[in-house]
Design an enzyme around this catalytic site. Structure first.
Site, PDB file in Angstrom:
ATOM      1  N   SER A  18      10.511  12.618 -25.288  1.00  0.00           N
ATOM      2  CA  SER A  18      11.004  13.896 -24.759  1.00  0.00           C
ATOM      3  C   SER A  18      12.351  14.335 -25.345  1.00  0.00           C
ATOM      4  O   SER A  18      12.549  15.527 -25.588  1.00  0.00           O
ATOM      5  CB  SER A  18      11.090  13.842 -23.232  1.00  0.00           C
ATOM      6  OG  SER A  18       9.791  13.755 -22.705  1.00  0.00           O
ATOM      7  N   THR A  63       9.802   9.864 -15.116  1.00  0.00           N
ATOM      8  CA  THR A  63       8.636   9.125 -15.570  1.00  0.00           C
ATOM      9  C   THR A  63       8.519   7.802 -14.808  1.00  0.00           C
ATOM     10  O   THR A  63       9.255   7.567 -13.837  1.00  0.00           O
ATOM     11  CB  THR A  63       8.654   8.981 -17.117  1.00  0.00           C
ATOM     12  OG1 THR A  63       7.424   8.389 -17.512  1.00  0.00           O
ATOM     13  CG2 THR A  63       9.800   8.119 -17.626  1.00  0.00           C
ATOM     14  N   LYS A  67       8.100   8.610 -10.341  1.00  0.00           N
ATOM     15  CA  LYS A  67       7.531   9.934 -10.054  1.00  0.00           C
ATOM     16  C   LYS A  67       7.305  10.180  -8.557  1.00  0.00           C
ATOM     17  O   LYS A  67       7.408  11.297  -8.092  1.00  0.00           O
ATOM     18  CB  LYS A  67       6.213  10.128 -10.813  1.00  0.00           C
ATOM     19  CG  LYS A  67       6.416  10.409 -12.299  1.00  0.00           C
ATOM     20  CD  LYS A  67       5.088  10.737 -12.968  1.00  0.00           C
ATOM     21  CE  LYS A  67       5.306  11.071 -14.431  1.00  0.00           C
ATOM     22  NZ  LYS A  67       4.107  11.558 -15.093  1.00  0.00           N
ATOM     23  N   ASN A  88       7.431  15.297 -11.807  1.00  0.00           N
ATOM     24  CA  ASN A  88       7.878  14.881 -13.151  1.00  0.00           C
ATOM     25  C   ASN A  88       9.036  15.742 -13.652  1.00  0.00           C
ATOM     26  O   ASN A  88       9.532  15.516 -14.754  1.00  0.00           O
ATOM     27  CB  ASN A  88       6.716  14.907 -14.158  1.00  0.00           C
ATOM     28  CG  ASN A  88       6.424  16.294 -14.665  1.00  0.00           C
ATOM     29  OD1 ASN A  88       6.667  17.287 -13.969  1.00  0.00           O
ATOM     30  ND2 ASN A  88       5.913  16.400 -15.873  1.00  0.00           N
ATOM     31  N   ASP A 103       2.698  18.129 -15.331  1.00  0.00           N
ATOM     32  CA  ASP A 103       1.680  17.393 -16.102  1.00  0.00           C
ATOM     33  C   ASP A 103       0.325  18.100 -16.076  1.00  0.00           C
ATOM     34  O   ASP A 103      -0.293  18.325 -17.122  1.00  0.00           O
ATOM     35  CB  ASP A 103       1.497  15.977 -15.540  1.00  0.00           C
ATOM     36  CG  ASP A 103       2.585  15.018 -15.989  1.00  0.00           C
ATOM     37  OD1 ASP A 103       3.156  15.227 -17.075  1.00  0.00           O
ATOM     38  OD2 ASP A 103       2.869  14.058 -15.251  1.00  0.00           O
ATOM     39  N   GLY A 128     -10.466   7.164 -14.584  1.00  0.00           N
ATOM     40  CA  GLY A 128      -9.108   6.863 -14.121  1.00  0.00           C
ATOM     41  C   GLY A 128      -8.786   7.679 -12.880  1.00  0.00           C
ATOM     42  O   GLY A 128      -9.230   8.827 -12.760  1.00  0.00           O
ATOM     43  N   GLY A 131      -1.930   8.555 -11.525  1.00  0.00           N
ATOM     44  CA  GLY A 131      -1.119   9.765 -11.403  1.00  0.00           C
ATOM     45  C   GLY A 131      -1.572  10.894 -12.318  1.00  0.00           C
ATOM     46  O   GLY A 131      -1.625  12.063 -11.902  1.00  0.00           O
ATOM     47  N   ALA A 132      -1.913  10.556 -13.555  1.00  0.00           N
ATOM     48  CA  ALA A 132      -2.288  11.606 -14.514  1.00  0.00           C
ATOM     49  C   ALA A 132      -3.618  12.249 -14.109  1.00  0.00           C
ATOM     50  O   ALA A 132      -3.757  13.482 -14.138  1.00  0.00           O
ATOM     51  CB  ALA A 132      -2.383  11.009 -15.916  1.00  0.00           C
ATOM     52  N   LEU A 221      -6.043  11.335 -22.904  1.00  0.00           N
ATOM     53  CA  LEU A 221      -4.623  11.588 -22.599  1.00  0.00           C
ATOM     54  C   LEU A 221      -3.694  10.769 -23.485  1.00  0.00           C
ATOM     55  O   LEU A 221      -2.519  11.078 -23.623  1.00  0.00           O
ATOM     56  CB  LEU A 221      -4.314  11.262 -21.136  1.00  0.00           C
ATOM     57  CG  LEU A 221      -5.015  12.067 -20.057  1.00  0.00           C
ATOM     58  CD1 LEU A 221      -4.271  11.916 -18.737  1.00  0.00           C
ATOM     59  CD2 LEU A 221      -5.118  13.526 -20.401  1.00  0.00           C
ATOM     60  N   GLY A 244      -3.654  13.425 -26.282  1.00  0.00           N
ATOM     61  CA  GLY A 244      -2.744  13.900 -25.248  1.00  0.00           C
ATOM     62  C   GLY A 244      -1.436  14.509 -25.735  1.00  0.00           C
ATOM     63  O   GLY A 244      -0.581  14.849 -24.911  1.00  0.00           O
TER      64      GLY A 244
HETATM   65  P1  NAP Z   1      -2.040   4.875 -13.984  1.00  0.00           P
HETATM   66  O1  NAP Z   1      -1.383   5.487 -12.782  1.00  0.00           O
HETATM   67  O2  NAP Z   1      -1.849   3.438 -14.296  1.00  0.00           O
HETATM   68  O3  NAP Z   1      -3.620   5.175 -13.829  1.00  0.00           O
HETATM   69  C1  NAP Z   1      -4.615   4.646 -14.661  1.00  0.00           C
HETATM   70  C2  NAP Z   1      -5.829   4.343 -13.800  1.00  0.00           C
HETATM   71  O4  NAP Z   1      -6.913   3.931 -14.638  1.00  0.00           O
HETATM   72  C3  NAP Z   1      -5.555   3.203 -12.801  1.00  0.00           C
HETATM   73  O5  NAP Z   1      -6.089   3.539 -11.548  1.00  0.00           O
HETATM   74  C4  NAP Z   1      -6.319   2.046 -13.450  1.00  0.00           C
HETATM   75  O6  NAP Z   1      -6.741   1.088 -12.523  1.00  0.00           O
HETATM   76  C5  NAP Z   1      -7.505   2.768 -14.047  1.00  0.00           C
HETATM   77  N1  NAP Z   1      -8.205   1.980 -15.039  1.00  0.00           N
HETATM   78  C6  NAP Z   1      -7.705   1.022 -15.875  1.00  0.00           C
HETATM   79  N2  NAP Z   1      -8.696   0.520 -16.634  1.00  0.00           N
HETATM   80  C7  NAP Z   1      -9.824   1.177 -16.300  1.00  0.00           C
HETATM   81  C8  NAP Z   1     -11.175   1.104 -16.754  1.00  0.00           C
HETATM   82  N3  NAP Z   1     -11.557   0.230 -17.686  1.00  0.00           N
HETATM   83  N4  NAP Z   1     -12.084   1.907 -16.179  1.00  0.00           N
HETATM   84  C9  NAP Z   1     -11.727   2.769 -15.213  1.00  0.00           C
HETATM   85  N5  NAP Z   1     -10.458   2.884 -14.736  1.00  0.00           N
HETATM   86  C10 NAP Z   1      -9.524   2.097 -15.277  1.00  0.00           C
HETATM   87  O7  NAP Z   1      -1.643   5.662 -15.300  1.00  0.00           O
HETATM   88  P2  NAP Z   1      -1.345   7.230 -15.456  1.00  0.00           P
HETATM   89  O8  NAP Z   1       0.096   7.469 -15.284  1.00  0.00           O
HETATM   90  O9  NAP Z   1      -2.312   7.980 -14.624  1.00  0.00           O
HETATM   91  O10 NAP Z   1      -1.657   7.417 -17.018  1.00  0.00           O
HETATM   92  C11 NAP Z   1      -2.952   7.240 -17.535  1.00  0.00           C
HETATM   93  C12 NAP Z   1      -2.935   7.419 -19.048  1.00  0.00           C
HETATM   94  O11 NAP Z   1      -2.562   8.755 -19.356  1.00  0.00           O
HETATM   95  C13 NAP Z   1      -1.925   6.530 -19.774  1.00  0.00           C
HETATM   96  O12 NAP Z   1      -2.467   6.142 -21.002  1.00  0.00           O
HETATM   97  C14 NAP Z   1      -0.747   7.445 -19.990  1.00  0.00           C
HETATM   98  O13 NAP Z   1       0.022   7.067 -21.115  1.00  0.00           O
HETATM   99  C15 NAP Z   1      -1.460   8.769 -20.233  1.00  0.00           C
HETATM  100  N6  NAP Z   1      -0.634   9.946 -19.900  1.00  0.00           N
HETATM  101  C16 NAP Z   1      -0.484  10.881 -20.868  1.00  0.00           C
HETATM  102  C17 NAP Z   1       0.260  12.019 -20.594  1.00  0.00           C
HETATM  103  C18 NAP Z   1       0.423  13.059 -21.670  1.00  0.00           C
HETATM  104  O14 NAP Z   1       1.288  13.921 -21.524  1.00  0.00           O
HETATM  105  N7  NAP Z   1      -0.365  13.033 -22.700  1.00  0.00           N
HETATM  106  C19 NAP Z   1       0.847  12.195 -19.338  1.00  0.00           C
HETATM  107  C20 NAP Z   1       0.645  11.211 -18.362  1.00  0.00           C
HETATM  108  C21 NAP Z   1      -0.102  10.078 -18.667  1.00  0.00           C
HETATM  109  P3  NAP Z   1      -5.781  -0.209 -12.287  1.00  0.00           P
HETATM  110  O15 NAP Z   1      -4.486   0.329 -11.754  1.00  0.00           O
HETATM  111  O16 NAP Z   1      -6.564  -1.003 -11.311  1.00  0.00           O
HETATM  112  O17 NAP Z   1      -5.634  -0.852 -13.646  1.00  0.00           O
END
Ligand code: NAP
Length: 279
Positions: A18, A63, A67, A88, A103, A128, A131-132, A221, A244
């Site tokens: 950022s 972040t 959050k 965020n 987001d 998934g 949060g995202a 993402l 993403g």
């Molecule tokens: P998070 O809160 O950790 O959520 C990810 C979810 O996916 C968790 O509930 C996790 O379960 C689940 N998961 C993990 N492995 C899985 C699988 N094999 N099958 C199904 N579900 C599964 O993460 P987040 O903040 O939402 O972020 C998710 C992704 O988006 C990350 O890669 C992050 O870098 C990306 N992101 C990108 C942006 C962007 O601007 N491009 C913004 C935000 C996030 P467990 O907790 O049980 O492992």
């Protein structure tokens, strides 16, 4: 006059891209401001947030892992951020702090502006329930997508999320899938990977290639690597794909506009971000 200070709050936070994007925006608009990293331990969070106005800090991105944790310190929180349950973006308004979540709207802007995807009446599959996914699901439902099917490895978590959304967003049907195969991808217009699976070299591809069809937009993402196994598999079948980086860009642009009331210089921000992420 001292430059206005903005920054990104997290722990750890030095990996964030950022600063490059926001400092480029300040430069091209000749705004005397600086965007910094604020890496704070849990016990420093409260005192830091209370001191923002005194320290000449006018706005923050927030972040992981803060959050949700910043919510009790905010005098006002946008309706969408409340629904998402996470903030965020913080704007310092006098001595009060206001919270937003850019987001989901950033994701939506990328879909509409760059990918020519109109969400209304579309069917969406999301992997998934973190949060995202939550931010994305709220904004897609606000745009009246017909159906959102969602799978998380923690099925109870996915069910809970969809129950909460159902109570607020009535135009969309929500379905908690038991597996990726149960996501109804062949009937979907958009597939979103909202898990971190795909960031590491050895990660599997979560979706079998035969579930991907010609009219599906596949959105991961993850932006680093630039092309995950999922995107590569979809690309080989000739599908439209996106990583993403666009979401990151547009959420940043929206935060910039909340803080400064200027239109964000999107191309300068896009260029700075691309350079720093893929250098
Ligand atoms: P998070 O809160 O950790 O959520 C990810 C979810 O996916 C968790 O509930 C996790 O379960 C689940 N998961 C993990 N492995 C899985 C699988 N094999 N099958 C199904 N579900 C599964 O993460 P987040 O903040 O939402 O972020 C998710 C992704 O988006 C990350 O890669 C992050 O870098 C990306 N992101 C990108 C942006 C962007 O601007 N491009 C913004 C935000 C996030 P467990 O907790 O049980 O492992």
């Amino acid at each position: 006059m001292k430059p206005k200070i903005y920054g990104v709050l997290g722990y750890p936070v030095k990996h964030s891209f950022s600063p490059a994007m926001h400092n480029a925006a300040f430069r091209v608009l000749h705004i005397d401001a600086e965007y910094r990293y604020f890496e704070k331990k849990a016990q420093e969070l409260g005192p830091f947030l209370v001191s923002l106005a005194n320290e000449g800090i006018f706005g923050l991105n927030v972040t992981v892992p803060y959050k949700e944790k910043v919510l009790p310190f905010l005098a006002k929180v946008s309706h969408e951020a409340r629904m998402i349950g996470a903030v965020n973006t913080i704007k310092v308004a006098g001595r009060l702090l206001e919270g937003f979540n850019t987001d989901g709207e950033g994701f939506l802007k990328h879909l509409k502006a760059d990918l020519d995807f109109k969400p209304q009446d579309k069917t969406v599959a999301i992997i998934g329930a973190g949060g995202a996914a939550r931010a994305i699901a709220v904004y897609l439902a606000k745009e009246r997508v017909k159906k959102i099917s969602l799978f998380d490895i923690d099925i109870a978590k996915a069910r809970l999320l969809l129950e909460q959304l159902k109570n607020n967003l009535w135009d969309t049907v929500f379905y908690a899938a038991d597996s990726v195969a149960d996501l109804k991808i062949p009937e979907s217009d958009l597939l979103v990977n909202a898990t971190p699976i795909g960031m590491k070299e050895g990660d599997p591809c979560l979706v079998a290639q035969d579930l991907l069809h010609r009219d599906l937009l596949v959105y991961d993402l993850i932006y680093n690597p630039r092309e995950t196994k999922l995107l590569s598999s979809a690309g080989k079948k000739g599908l439209k794909t996106a990583n993403g980086l666009g979401m990151l860009l547009y959420q940043g642009a929206l935060s910039f506009e909340i803080w400064t009331a200027n239109s964000a210089p999107l191309e300068a921000m896009r260029q700075a971000l691309t350079e720093v992420v893929y250098k």
